[in-house]
Design a protein around this motif. Sequence first.
Motif, short mmCIF file in Angstrom:
data_model
loop_
_atom_site.label_atom_id
_atom_site.label_comp_id
_atom_site.label_asym_id
_atom_site.label_seq_id
_atom_site.Cartn_x
_atom_site.Cartn_y
_atom_site.Cartn_z
N THR A 179 12.92 -7.84 1.87
CA THR A 179 11.94 -7.54 2.91
C THR A 179 10.53 -7.81 2.42
OG1 THR A 179 13.40 -5.86 3.85
CG2 THR A 179 11.10 -5.77 4.51
N SER A 180 10.27 -7.50 1.15
CA SER A 180 8.94 -7.76 0.59
C SER A 180 8.61 -9.25 0.64
CB SER A 180 8.89 -7.28 -0.87
OG SER A 180 9.15 -5.91 -0.95
N THR A 234 7.89 -10.31 4.28
CA THR A 234 6.59 -9.81 4.77
C THR A 234 5.46 -10.60 4.13
OG1 THR A 234 6.62 -8.05 3.10
CG2 THR A 234 7.38 -7.47 5.30
N GLN A 284 5.82 1.28 9.19
CA GLN A 284 6.23 1.07 7.80
C GLN A 284 5.97 -0.36 7.36
OE1 GLN A 284 10.32 2.39 8.47
NE2 GLN A 284 10.02 4.06 7.01
N THR A 342 2.29 -0.81 6.75
CA THR A 342 1.91 -0.17 5.49
C THR A 342 2.25 -1.07 4.32
OG1 THR A 342 2.31 2.01 6.44
CG2 THR A 342 2.23 1.88 4.05
N ARG A 343 3.42 -1.69 4.36
CA ARG A 343 3.83 -2.60 3.29
C ARG A 343 2.85 -3.76 3.16
NH1 ARG A 343 9.65 -4.13 1.35
NH2 ARG A 343 10.56 -2.07 1.06
N SER A 360 -0.44 -2.76 1.76
CA SER A 360 -0.32 -2.51 0.33
C SER A 360 -0.35 -3.81 -0.45
CB SER A 360 0.98 -1.75 0.05
OG SER A 360 1.19 -1.62 -1.34
N GLU A 361 0.38 -4.82 0.04
CA GLU A 361 0.41 -6.13 -0.61
C GLU A 361 -0.98 -6.74 -0.70
OE1 GLU A 361 2.95 -8.21 2.01
OE2 GLU A 361 4.69 -6.96 1.58
N SER A 364 1.83 1.54 -1.73
CA SER A 364 2.24 2.02 -0.41
C SER A 364 2.55 3.51 -0.43
CB SER A 364 3.47 1.24 0.08
OG SER A 364 4.52 1.33 -0.85
N TYR A 371 3.03 -3.11 -5.56
CA TYR A 371 2.49 -3.55 -4.26
C TYR A 371 3.52 -4.35 -3.47
CZ TYR A 371 -1.54 -2.78 -7.31
OH TYR A 371 -2.42 -2.24 -8.21
N THR A 372 4.76 -4.42 -3.96
CA THR A 372 5.84 -5.22 -3.36
C THR A 372 5.35 -6.62 -2.97
OG1 THR A 372 5.42 -4.35 -1.12
CG2 THR A 372 7.02 -3.16 -2.48
N ARG A 373 4.74 -7.28 -3.92
CA ARG A 373 4.13 -8.60 -3.62
C ARG A 373 4.72 -9.69 -4.51
NH1 ARG A 373 -2.19 -8.77 -3.70
NH2 ARG A 373 -1.93 -8.72 -5.96
#
Length: 494
Positions: free
Chosen positions: A228-229, A232, A271, A274-275, A278-279, A285, A477-479
């Motif tokens: 998902t990261s 996105t 959600q 927010t992700r 954060s990225e 997040s 940062y789920t990036r």
Amino acid sequence: MADAARKFEEESAIYREAPSNIEAEQALLGAILVNNDAYYIVHDFLKPDHFFEPIHREIFSRTSEMIRMGKIATPVTMKTFLPANDKIGELTVFQYLARLAAEATTIINAADYGRAIYDLALRRSLIRIGEDMVNIAFDAPLDMEPKAQIEDVERRLFELAETGRYDGGFQPFGEALTTAVQMATAAKDRDGGLSGVSTGIMALDQRMGGLQSSDLIILAGRPAMGKTSLVTNIAFNIAAAYEPAEQADGSFKAKNGGVVAFYSLEMSGEQLATRIMSEQTEISSSKIRRGNINDQDLVKLIACSEQMQRMPLYIDQTGGISIAQLAARARRLKRQRGLDVMIIDYVQLMQGSSKSQGNRVQEITEITTGLKALAKELNVPIIALSQLSRQVESRDDKRPQLSDLRESGSIEQDADVVLFVYRDEYYLANREPKAGTDEYMKWELALNEARGKAEVIIAKQRHGPTGTARLAFQAEYTRFSDLADEGYLPERYE
């Protein structure tokens, strides 16, 4: 009396002729035969099938071919390319061509004539769709649900609205060649020289040439790998790079980036937002959710949200959506606001039709087949996330393979591209040996080497090579981003 009037109206409706304007067709063809420049006024939107009279279709088709080949189209040069023995009333085809040219008006009115022919062709197509809809509704087979008919009619209407005609038959190979050349020209002019939509991640674009129109791209991985990261990240990159270009007919098409539709079946829109924030802001997040932020962080979040509000990124958070509902909403979005990329998170949370419920393999097959058909119909790439089976965990090498796809037969078969997300760091972190041992030192070296790195394995690609794209991954940062080349990093000292 009323019954007689109704009967007369019904009989009149039966004998109503399809809307057409033979005189406008004759005037336009005559103008083209006199001055071939008239063809270029209407060639963008008018096709042979838009003509009502069959001989006019043939004349326009042959004339178009000659003009595109750089030849002059006149009654004399056209004579040998049309059936000599056919009669149009009292006239031969050549005599008919000569009369069209003799009675032609100037090319000033060519656009108006062309538009009138085009509009009448649309009306005839609408009548045809309407008649089919009524006839099928009256005599529907037992196994055909009303929802299926609605979906079929909506698809046909969408295709009519997008292309100006409804035909599912053959097309001349020349049209396919023209489209291929146009694609190559667009790739030359687009940033990065890609034939598809750029993901914003260079390592992926280099191997895939961007996201290709009409492709079904399956992105799979085990939980916590970052599926998902990654999507996105890609969705944000595409929407942020959106740059529209006006077309000849006044519509707009993406020159760079694109309009993105994100179907989030697992997470809510909040959600997901927010992700992405954060990225982009590099604020964890978890901190955003807990409100554990300072004034400087808040300013960053507000600036990011203002930027994102202007981006063409649309989120549908309906859980358990069916393939028919998804297709209907995608068609509507493309018609109203445009659509360049679709993302679905994830396939196993979608529903098939009522006929396939209870048989999960059959349901997944219906969903993936439907997604591939939708990608072709809308002419956009669709990225669909998918789960992997647990058999990955039983192997020493945890890198996924095509056979690890859940219900893999249909997914692997229907997909044009299959990508796997893999992070060695995740598995190494869960295998920590006892401290102070030789195994611990080896493990620590391996973990440091794998830290912050991820792999996107291209396991299948119809129009390109397979291989692995190595990316950087910032878990906080789920990036995902491109991995810096070790050769260009500054020298480090211990």
